[in-house]
Design an enzyme around this catalytic site. Structure first.
Site, PDB file in Angstrom:
ATOM      1  N   ARG A  49      42.412  33.850  57.216  1.00 14.27           N
ATOM      2  CA  ARG A  49      42.655  34.300  55.857  1.00 14.27           C
ATOM      3  C   ARG A  49      43.792  32.678  55.433  1.00 14.27           C
ATOM      4  O   ARG A  49      44.285  32.227  56.105  1.00 14.27           O
ATOM      5  CB  ARG A  49      43.554  35.281  55.745  1.00 14.27           C
ATOM      6  CG  ARG A  49      44.622  35.675  56.249  1.00 14.27           C
ATOM      7  CD  ARG A  49      45.178  37.200  56.386  1.00 14.27           C
ATOM      8  NE  ARG A  49      45.219  37.664  55.137  1.00 14.27           N
ATOM      9  CZ  ARG A  49      44.590  38.716  54.549  1.00 14.27           C
ATOM     10  NH1 ARG A  49      43.529  39.255  55.392  1.00 14.27           N
ATOM     11  NH2 ARG A  49      44.609  39.201  53.284  1.00 14.27           N
TER      12      ARG A  49
ATOM     13  N   GLU B  68      38.411  45.527  46.672  1.00 15.20           N
ATOM     14  CA  GLU B  68      38.236  46.643  46.535  1.00 15.20           C
ATOM     15  C   GLU B  68      39.099  46.772  44.866  1.00 15.20           C
ATOM     16  O   GLU B  68      40.220  45.894  44.852  1.00 15.20           O
ATOM     17  CB  GLU B  68      39.537  47.344  47.248  1.00 15.20           C
ATOM     18  CG  GLU B  68      39.042  48.541  48.131  1.00 15.20           C
ATOM     19  CD  GLU B  68      40.211  48.967  48.970  1.00 15.20           C
ATOM     20  OE1 GLU B  68      40.758  50.128  48.662  1.00 15.20           O
ATOM     21  OE2 GLU B  68      40.481  48.350  50.084  1.00 15.20           O
TER      22      GLU B  68
ATOM     23  N   LYS C 124      49.533  42.601  49.178  1.00 10.54           N
ATOM     24  CA  LYS C 124      49.464  43.220  47.736  1.00 10.54           C
ATOM     25  C   LYS C 124      50.677  44.248  47.760  1.00 10.54           C
ATOM     26  O   LYS C 124      51.123  44.278  46.635  1.00 10.54           O
ATOM     27  CB  LYS C 124      48.141  44.076  47.732  1.00 10.54           C
ATOM     28  CG  LYS C 124      47.512  44.347  46.487  1.00 10.54           C
ATOM     29  CD  LYS C 124      46.171  45.062  46.888  1.00 10.54           C
ATOM     30  CE  LYS C 124      45.012  44.246  46.928  1.00 10.54           C
ATOM     31  NZ  LYS C 124      43.744  44.885  47.311  1.00 10.54           N
TER      32      LYS C 124
HETATM   33  P1  ATP Z   1      43.923  45.039  50.843  1.00  7.90           P
HETATM   34  O1  ATP Z   1      43.206  45.112  52.059  1.00  7.90           O
HETATM   35  O2  ATP Z   1      45.616  44.891  51.029  1.00  7.90           O
HETATM   36  O3  ATP Z   1      43.512  46.180  49.699  1.00  7.90           O
HETATM   37  P2  ATP Z   1      43.160  42.513  50.418  1.00  7.90           P
HETATM   38  O4  ATP Z   1      43.850  41.263  49.683  1.00  7.90           O
HETATM   39  O5  ATP Z   1      42.342  42.246  51.324  1.00  7.90           O
HETATM   40  O6  ATP Z   1      43.790  43.802  50.148  1.00  7.90           O
HETATM   41  P3  ATP Z   1      40.255  42.870  49.209  1.00  7.90           P
HETATM   42  O7  ATP Z   1      40.106  43.557  48.167  1.00  7.90           O
HETATM   43  O8  ATP Z   1      40.056  43.917  50.388  1.00  7.90           O
HETATM   44  O9  ATP Z   1      41.990  42.776  49.257  1.00  7.90           O
HETATM   45  O10 ATP Z   1      39.769  41.460  49.447  1.00  7.90           O
HETATM   46  C1  ATP Z   1      38.634  41.013  49.011  1.00  7.90           C
HETATM   47  C2  ATP Z   1      38.258  39.919  49.747  1.00  7.90           C
HETATM   48  O11 ATP Z   1      39.100  38.665  49.532  1.00  7.90           O
HETATM   49  C3  ATP Z   1      38.044  40.187  51.167  1.00  7.90           C
HETATM   50  O12 ATP Z   1      36.907  39.840  51.514  1.00  7.90           O
HETATM   51  C4  ATP Z   1      39.025  39.534  51.774  1.00  7.90           C
HETATM   52  O13 ATP Z   1      38.455  39.002  53.108  1.00  7.90           O
HETATM   53  C5  ATP Z   1      39.585  38.275  51.258  1.00  7.90           C
HETATM   54  N1  ATP Z   1      40.763  37.808  51.079  1.00  7.90           N
HETATM   55  C6  ATP Z   1      41.609  38.634  50.921  1.00  7.90           C
HETATM   56  N2  ATP Z   1      43.069  38.239  51.093  1.00  7.90           N
HETATM   57  C7  ATP Z   1      42.780  36.939  51.646  1.00  7.90           C
HETATM   58  C8  ATP Z   1      43.456  35.555  51.945  1.00  7.90           C
HETATM   59  N3  ATP Z   1      44.595  35.853  52.025  1.00  7.90           N
HETATM   60  N4  ATP Z   1      42.688  34.618  52.345  1.00  7.90           N
HETATM   61  C9  ATP Z   1      41.338  34.596  52.154  1.00  7.90           C
HETATM   62  N5  ATP Z   1      40.526  35.585  51.859  1.00  7.90           N
HETATM   63  C10 ATP Z   1      41.360  36.785  51.588  1.00  7.90           C
HETATM   64 MG    MG Z   2      41.264  44.213  52.133  1.00 11.69          MG
END
Ligand code: ATP
Ligand code: MG
Length: 586
Positions: free
Chosen positions: A293, A58, A303
């Site tokens: 993750r 996102e 975040k």
């Molecule tokens: P939020 O959902 O709080 O906005 P997010 O860190 O999940 O934040 P996204 O932009 O949704 O952000 O993440 C993009 C991709 O990165 C997603 O497919 C998610 O699965 C992956 N991702 C995010 N955080 C991690 C992590 N700690 N380890 C592995 N993959 C991650």
């Molecule tokens: Mg997310």
């Protein structure tokens, strides 16, 4: 994409992909060259990509080290299995996205060494460009009896959803005629209703043990301007509905996400199946797989917390070299190769666990050890005077740029009568086992001569301000006499007349405990008060020409990268990336 030296270790995702490839599970797919519905793709050629994966952030923040795991995983699988990984911005939420983040994210994915050009085409997509399809698919679901407009309030919906142990209750609107739902849905789209007046819900099963299958909302009213589609829409799809559709129109085969989406998988499959029945999508449909993750010790990756660290000025912005963001890591001197090695080394698993921060640091050390040229820097300078060396003389010593890579050559290190050495390399009264300088002892000046310490000068507080010595003229490194005298100590130095004084930031971990905020502590209480120390170091003259982002090993100290004082332009400074050895190991 980069060639990796390491042979990737097998993991459950690779096993799934290999099984699918062996069975030809996705071999019949067509790809029209751009995302679209079943008819669009059917008119295209067989898909040249054996698999399609995607990285779908996102655009509402900066990428962090956790994202690097997902990037290396998705782009790495596509690379290894003759596929393509789509760079997709999941920008279906109208209120949060910004261009600044879009640019930041694409820059960092490129920096990590991955791209989305393949078959002469870019595979950079924005989920918001599928709004038309998502809307049309929603109308189809209504017409087919798979969705209805619910006019209950949010509170009523919550109250009838049930719990983990109790089934939910059907909405009084659940069995309204499809034509009525369709008319209302169009009114929603046409802006006839305020936010929250009604939602479109999938009609699945209010008694399902999986709460996500109890008629989840799929479209809501939101009078908001979208960064891409402007005011064209005032209805927006819910994430859980949008995501499978995004995967499907892009012909994604393996949709890899983190474990918290496991309970969404039945809905993912349900909605795609319904749309395939209606002919909007074609089999084979994308499949979702979940992996654990990244949780990294000494780091926070949420975040919300990262925003707090920036807004409350615990750090100097998103790209502060102590931040676990990729922009921060880059300024810290971390390498893309190191991140790829890290992703490979930690692998992917189906259960959550903690990864030790030292594993990441070791990956950085390993890649930097390979690539970084050696230089000499004195971080805590103390004057050394060679009393028997002529006042106005200087001479060249030669130091290899890389001990394991003679092809990188040598550079000149000038030597003269007054040098800078590390304060800790002199002891007036040496502790037991001390091999460096103390009165009467001999050491080698690295790449130079053997010297013998004669004493020191002190100021009125008793602090040592200069050390004196004599050199042994026949002992210069690289000459036949070099080995005539054996010494145990070997210290580094720079010539005071030739050195440059430069600001160096000694960065350390941002948090002092491995699990910031664990238990009921506030994670901010775990901040490391000594996460940065700014000093003025004396550097060998060859470092005057160092360019921004160039990385070096400062002998005996660690790896350093050229940065600039304000992070953008201006005076060069050096940031410590990582020490040579782990000082945190207990
Ligand atoms: P939020 O959902 O709080 O906005 P997010 O860190 O999940 O934040 P996204 O932009 O949704 O952000 O993440 C993009 C991709 O990165 C997603 O497919 C998610 O699965 C992956 N991702 C995010 N955080 C991690 C992590 N700690 N380890 C592995 N993959 C991650
Ligand atoms: Mg997310």
């Amino acid at each position: 994409m980069p060639e990796e030296k390491v042979t990737p270790a097998s993991n459950f995702l690779r096993n799934i992909i290999e099984r699918d490839l062996a069975q030809g599970a996705f071999a019949s797919r067509h790809w029209a060259g751009s995302p679209g519905d079943a008819a669009h793709h059917a008119a295209g050629a067989p898909d040249p990509a054996k698999i399609r994966t995607r990285f779908p952030p996102e655009p509402n923040g900066y990428l962090h080290i956790g994202h690097a795991k997902s990037i290396c995983l998705n782009f790495g699988l596509a690379r290894d299995y003759d596929g393509v990984c789509h760079m997709r911005f999941d920008d279906t939420n109208p209120e949060k996205e910004e261009q600044e983040y879009v640019d930041g994210i694409t820059n960092m994915v490129h920096w990590l060494g991955f791209g989305w050009e393949k078959y002469g085409k870019s595979h950079l997509y924005f989920a918001s460009s599928y709004f038309d399809f998502m809307y049309r698919a929603a109308e189809y679901l209504i017409e087919a009896g798979h969705a209805y407009i619910d006019q209950q309030s949010a509170d009523e919906m919550r109250a009838t959803r049930g719990t983990l142990t109790e089934p939910g209750k059907n909405s009084p609107w659940r069995d309204r005629p499809a034509a009525e739902s369709l008319a209302l849905f169009r009114e929603m789209r046409d802006g006839k209703h305020p936010d929250g007046a009604m939602v479109l819900r999938a009609k699945i099963d209010m008694t399902s043990p999986n709460i996500n299958m109890r008629d989840p909302a799929i479209y809501r009213i939101k009078h908001a301007t979208h960064h891409n589609t402007g005011d064209q829409w005032c209805v927006y799809p819910m994430y859980t509905y949008a995501h499978p559709l995004e995967d499907a129109v892009e012909g994604v085969t393996h949709s890899i996400c983190t474990l918290e989406f496991e309970d969404q998988r039945p809905f993912y499959d349900w909605v795609l199946e319904r749309l395939a029945e209606g002919g909007l999508l074609a089999h084979p449909l994308p499949k979702q797989y979940e992996f654990a993750r990244l949780n990294l010790t000494y780091v926070v990756l949420s975040k919300r917390r990262l925003i707090e660290l920036v807004e409350q000025e615990h750090v100097n912005g998103w790209d502060d070299p102590r931040m676990p963001t990729l922009v921060g890591a880059k300024r810290r001197g971390y390498t893309p190769e190191g991140f790829r090695l890290f992703a490979e080394r930690i692998g992917v698993a189906k259960a959550d666990s903690w990864i030790e921060y030292t594993i990441l640091e070791d990956c950085m050390r390993e890649t930097l050890n390979e690539s970084a040229e050696r230089r000499i820097a004195v971080l805590d300078p103390l004057k050394l005077v060679i009393d028997n060396y002529p006042q106005d003389q200087s001479e060249d010593c030669h130091a290899p740029n890389h001990p394991q890579k003679p092809e990188l050559g040598k550079r000149v290190v000038p030597l003269s009568r007054e040098l800078w050495i590390e304060r800790e390399d002199f002891a007036e009264e040496p502790p037991k086992g001390y091999f460096r300088l103390f009165p009467g002892n001999r050491v080698r000046l690295r790449y130079g001569y053997v010297i013998e310490c004669t004493g020191c000068e002190k100021d009125e507080h008793g602090k040592v301000i200069a050390v004196h010595c004599n050199y042994l003229p026949d002992t210069k490194s690289g000459t036949p006499g070099a080995d005539s005298i054996k010494v145990k100590g070997n210290i580094h130095w720079v010539s005071a007349a030739h050195a440059c004084a430069v600001e160096v930031r000694l960065y350390d971990r941002l948090f002092k405990g491995p699990h910031p905020g664990a238990g009921d502590r506030n994670y901010l209480d775990d901040l490391n008060p000594d996460s940065v120390k700014t000093i003025t170091a004396q550097l060998e003259p060859a470092l005057k020409d160092a360019k921004p982002e160039e990385r070096f090993q400062f002998e005996r100290h660690g790896y350093f990268v050229v940065d600039s004082k304000d992070g953008v332009t201006g005076e060069p400074v050096f940031n410590r990336t990582v020490t040579l050895r782990d000082a945190w190991q207990k």
